[in-house]
Enzyme design. Structure first.
Site, PDB file in Angstrom:
ATOM      1  N   HIS A 135       1.517   5.487  -1.587  1.00  0.00           N
ATOM      2  CA  HIS A 135       1.242   6.732  -2.378  1.00  0.00           C
ATOM      3  C   HIS A 135       2.247   7.215  -3.186  1.00  0.00           C
ATOM      4  O   HIS A 135       3.419   7.580  -2.236  1.00  0.00           O
ATOM      5  CB  HIS A 135       0.627   7.698  -1.628  1.00  0.00           C
ATOM      6  CG  HIS A 135      -0.830   7.239  -0.915  1.00  0.00           C
ATOM      7  ND1 HIS A 135      -2.033   7.149  -1.361  1.00  0.00           N
ATOM      8  CD2 HIS A 135      -1.184   6.453   0.234  1.00  0.00           C
ATOM      9  CE1 HIS A 135      -2.906   6.881  -0.815  1.00  0.00           C
ATOM     10  NE2 HIS A 135      -2.306   6.037   0.321  1.00  0.00           N
ATOM     11  N   HIS A 141      -4.485  -0.678   5.978  1.00  0.00           N
ATOM     12  CA  HIS A 141      -4.017   0.184   6.944  1.00  0.00           C
ATOM     13  C   HIS A 141      -5.014  -0.058   8.131  1.00  0.00           C
ATOM     14  O   HIS A 141      -5.528   0.901   8.702  1.00  0.00           O
ATOM     15  CB  HIS A 141      -3.704   1.507   6.492  1.00  0.00           C
ATOM     16  CG  HIS A 141      -4.710   2.344   5.685  1.00  0.00           C
ATOM     17  ND1 HIS A 141      -6.220   2.318   5.938  1.00  0.00           N
ATOM     18  CD2 HIS A 141      -4.853   2.956   4.496  1.00  0.00           C
ATOM     19  CE1 HIS A 141      -6.743   2.795   4.865  1.00  0.00           C
ATOM     20  NE2 HIS A 141      -5.856   3.351   4.233  1.00  0.00           N
ATOM     21  N   HIS A 169     -10.584   1.069   1.764  1.00  0.00           N
ATOM     22  CA  HIS A 169     -10.158   2.105   2.884  1.00  0.00           C
ATOM     23  C   HIS A 169     -11.639   2.013   3.829  1.00  0.00           C
ATOM     24  O   HIS A 169     -12.566   2.395   3.280  1.00  0.00           O
ATOM     25  CB  HIS A 169     -10.193   3.602   2.323  1.00  0.00           C
ATOM     26  CG  HIS A 169      -9.845   4.603   3.666  1.00  0.00           C
ATOM     27  ND1 HIS A 169      -8.744   5.343   3.476  1.00  0.00           N
ATOM     28  CD2 HIS A 169     -10.630   4.920   4.403  1.00  0.00           C
ATOM     29  CE1 HIS A 169      -8.768   6.173   4.732  1.00  0.00           C
ATOM     30  NE2 HIS A 169      -9.950   5.848   5.124  1.00  0.00           N
ATOM     31  N   HIS A 172       1.008  -1.309  -0.083  1.00  0.00           N
ATOM     32  CA  HIS A 172      -0.010   0.028   0.173  1.00  0.00           C
ATOM     33  C   HIS A 172       0.943   1.249   0.037  1.00  0.00           C
ATOM     34  O   HIS A 172       1.587   1.403   0.980  1.00  0.00           O
ATOM     35  CB  HIS A 172      -0.839   0.003   1.192  1.00  0.00           C
ATOM     36  CG  HIS A 172      -1.871   1.300   1.281  1.00  0.00           C
ATOM     37  ND1 HIS A 172      -3.053   0.986   1.427  1.00  0.00           N
ATOM     38  CD2 HIS A 172      -1.720   2.463   1.164  1.00  0.00           C
ATOM     39  CE1 HIS A 172      -3.690   2.424   1.380  1.00  0.00           C
ATOM     40  NE2 HIS A 172      -2.779   3.019   1.283  1.00  0.00           N
ATOM     41  N   ASP A 209       1.493   2.673   3.531  1.00  0.00           N
ATOM     42  CA  ASP A 209       0.774   3.963   3.508  1.00  0.00           C
ATOM     43  C   ASP A 209       1.478   5.104   3.378  1.00  0.00           C
ATOM     44  O   ASP A 209       1.066   6.156   3.933  1.00  0.00           O
ATOM     45  CB  ASP A 209      -0.548   3.701   4.405  1.00  0.00           C
ATOM     46  CG  ASP A 209      -1.507   4.955   3.983  1.00  0.00           C
ATOM     47  OD1 ASP A 209      -1.518   5.253   2.843  1.00  0.00           O
ATOM     48  OD2 ASP A 209      -2.450   5.270   4.734  1.00  0.00           O
ATOM     49  N   LYS A 234      -9.329   0.028  -5.660  1.00  0.00           N
ATOM     50  CA  LYS A 234      -9.523   0.553  -4.616  1.00  0.00           C
ATOM     51  C   LYS A 234     -10.831   1.189  -4.367  1.00  0.00           C
ATOM     52  O   LYS A 234     -11.390   1.849  -5.096  1.00  0.00           O
ATOM     53  CB  LYS A 234      -8.319   1.499  -4.366  1.00  0.00           C
ATOM     54  CG  LYS A 234      -8.142   2.416  -3.353  1.00  0.00           C
ATOM     55  CD  LYS A 234      -7.823   1.487  -1.990  1.00  0.00           C
ATOM     56  CE  LYS A 234      -7.868   2.128  -0.644  1.00  0.00           C
ATOM     57  NZ  LYS A 234      -6.668   2.861  -0.155  1.00  0.00           N
TER      58      LYS A 234
HETATM   59  C1  NCD Z   1      -3.556   9.103   2.093  1.00  0.00           C
HETATM   60  C2  NCD Z   1      -3.063  10.094   0.962  1.00  0.00           C
HETATM   61  O1  NCD Z   1      -2.526  11.204   1.507  1.00  0.00           O
HETATM   62  O2  NCD Z   1      -3.264   9.795   0.019  1.00  0.00           O
HETATM   63  N1  NCD Z   1      -3.607   9.740   3.430  1.00  0.00           N
HETATM   64  C3  NCD Z   1      -3.441   9.113   4.851  1.00  0.00           C
HETATM   65  O3  NCD Z   1      -3.609   9.644   5.670  1.00  0.00           O
HETATM   66  N2  NCD Z   1      -3.446   7.928   4.658  1.00  0.00           N
HETATM   67  C4  NCD Z   1      -4.968   8.582   1.831  1.00  0.00           C
HETATM   68  C5  NCD Z   1      -5.324   7.258   2.603  1.00  0.00           C
HETATM   69  O4  NCD Z   1      -4.631   6.200   2.248  1.00  0.00           O
HETATM   70  O5  NCD Z   1      -6.341   7.568   3.239  1.00  0.00           O
HETATM   71 ZN    ZN Z   2      -3.395   5.286   1.536  1.00  0.00          ZN
END
Ligand code: NCD
Ligand code: ZN
Length: 346
Positions: free
Chosen positions: A15, A174, A136, A13, A247, A99
């Site tokens: 970003h 998460h 999520h 996971h 995450d 997702k």
């Molecule tokens: C994530 C993001 O910033 O894209 N933020 C987070 O707090 N985890 C989005 C997500 O996974 O909820």
């Molecule tokens: Zn995330």
């Protein structure tokens, strides 16, 4: 000096963002991990196979020379996603999940799902195509307290979903609560969960005691200590239903230190090191390899990695910040602090 050699881990996971930010953060992940599941919450979101493949090409083009990091792409589910898009995604060979963002739950989730019953046909096709649903897991009902949103999601959405589609592979992303860990361990159905380094190592005091700490704010929000303890127990239990997902979610400093700060914690700079330190503190270093490098690949139906990485028990200082190029700077987790494990070849 203690050393630990593991099969090269995967991050289930992540970003990466896009453009200059992606180019700045990608080397941290590529140094440590063989593969990562790339979240599709760009703006606009990655909703089609064509967009996901173009995003994949941009990631590959931004990789440091010599890296053979493999981005595993995902689609962003909307109420207008068509079943044919799922078939295209599966046939592409590069898309490994879809997702589900409840609309309004988190960063760039506005295009997400308001009513899951509008997605049944797509979810059925995903079950047929063996394409996992990544959730999520928080309700967005304004009546529900932010600390209860994950627990309530289990009863209102997740349990009925597994009952309706027992063949669908679901990753509860998460997880942050004892209830989520208990549910995943015991549920019948095809379910697993990712656990972040920050939810394993911090409780909500880290966000709210001695002043408000915006760099410890993420979603789902940090919970009380008893929940953190349940997550550590799950991650170190040896159950194949729990595996690593950072995450890591970079936001520029000014967007976090703000009157309405963004959710997301940056951990890619030290991801496997943070998990290693925690597993050592929990006296469970022998459980780290399966959690970080085994169970996730098995669940996604992918081969395990054959390369290895070595970690050394030796302190290093985490920088105060990392540049995002034109995007400003990101404050990493444990900025300015010492970490007791380092990667031997970085
Ligand atoms: C994530 C993001 O910033 O894209 N933020 C987070 O707090 N985890 C989005 C997500 O996974 O909820
Ligand atoms: Zn995330």
């Amino acid at each position: 000096m203690q050393q630990l050699t593991l099969p090269r881990p995967d991050d289930w996971h992540l970003h990466l963002r896009d453009g200059a930010t992606m180019a700045a953060v990608l080397p941290h992940t590529a140094q440590r991990f063989a593969r990562a599941i790339i979240m599709p919450n760009l703006n606009p979101p990655v909703t089609t196979t064509r967009q996901a493949l173009a995003y994949r090409d941009r990631i590959l083009a931004a990789l440091p020379q010599g890296s053979n990091f493999n981005p595993l792409m995902t689609l962003y589910l909307t109420e207008s996603t068509a079943p044919e898009e799922i078939i295209r995604a599966r046939q592409s060979g590069h898309i490994h999940g879809v997702k589900l963002y409840p609309a309004g739950a988190t960063t760039h989730s506005d295009a997400g799902v308001r009513d899951i019953s509008n997605t049944w046909a797509v979810l059925e096709t995903m079950a047929e195509q063996n394409l996992p649903l990544l959730v999520h897991g928080e309700v967005t009902d304004p009546q529900v307290d932010v600390f209860d949103r994950e627990r309530i999601f289990i009863d209102r959405i997740l349990a009925p979903l597994l009952e309706r589609l027992p063949e669908l592979k679901v990753v509860f992303e998460h997880i942050t609560t004892r209830e989520a860990a208990d549910f995943v361990r015991e549920a019948s159905g095809n379910i697993a969960a990712t656990i972040t380094a920050h939810h394993l190592t911090m409780n909500r005091n880290a966000m709210l005691v001695g002043g408000i700490h915006p760099h410890h704010y993420c979603l789902p929000v940090l919970k009380r200590e008893s929940h953190r303890e349940a997550l550590v127990a799950a991650a170190t239990s040896g159950s194949p239903r729990f595996f690593l997902g950072t995450d890591s979610a970079p936001h520029p400093r000014h967007a976090k230190e703000s009157g309405c700060g963004c959710a997301g914690i940056y951990t890619a700079h030290a991801a496997i090191e943070l998990y290693t330190e925690l597993f050592e503190q929990a006296r469970a270093l022998d459980k780290l390899a399966e959690f970080a490098s085994g169970f996730g690949a098995d669940f996604y139906g992918l081969p395990r990695n054959t390369e290895t990485i070595t970690l050394v028990e030796e302190s290093w200082n985490i920088p105060q910040q990392y540049s995002l190029g034109a995007g400003g700077a990101v404050i990493p987790l444990r900025a300015g602090d010492q970490l007791s494990w380092r990667l031997s070849d970085v």
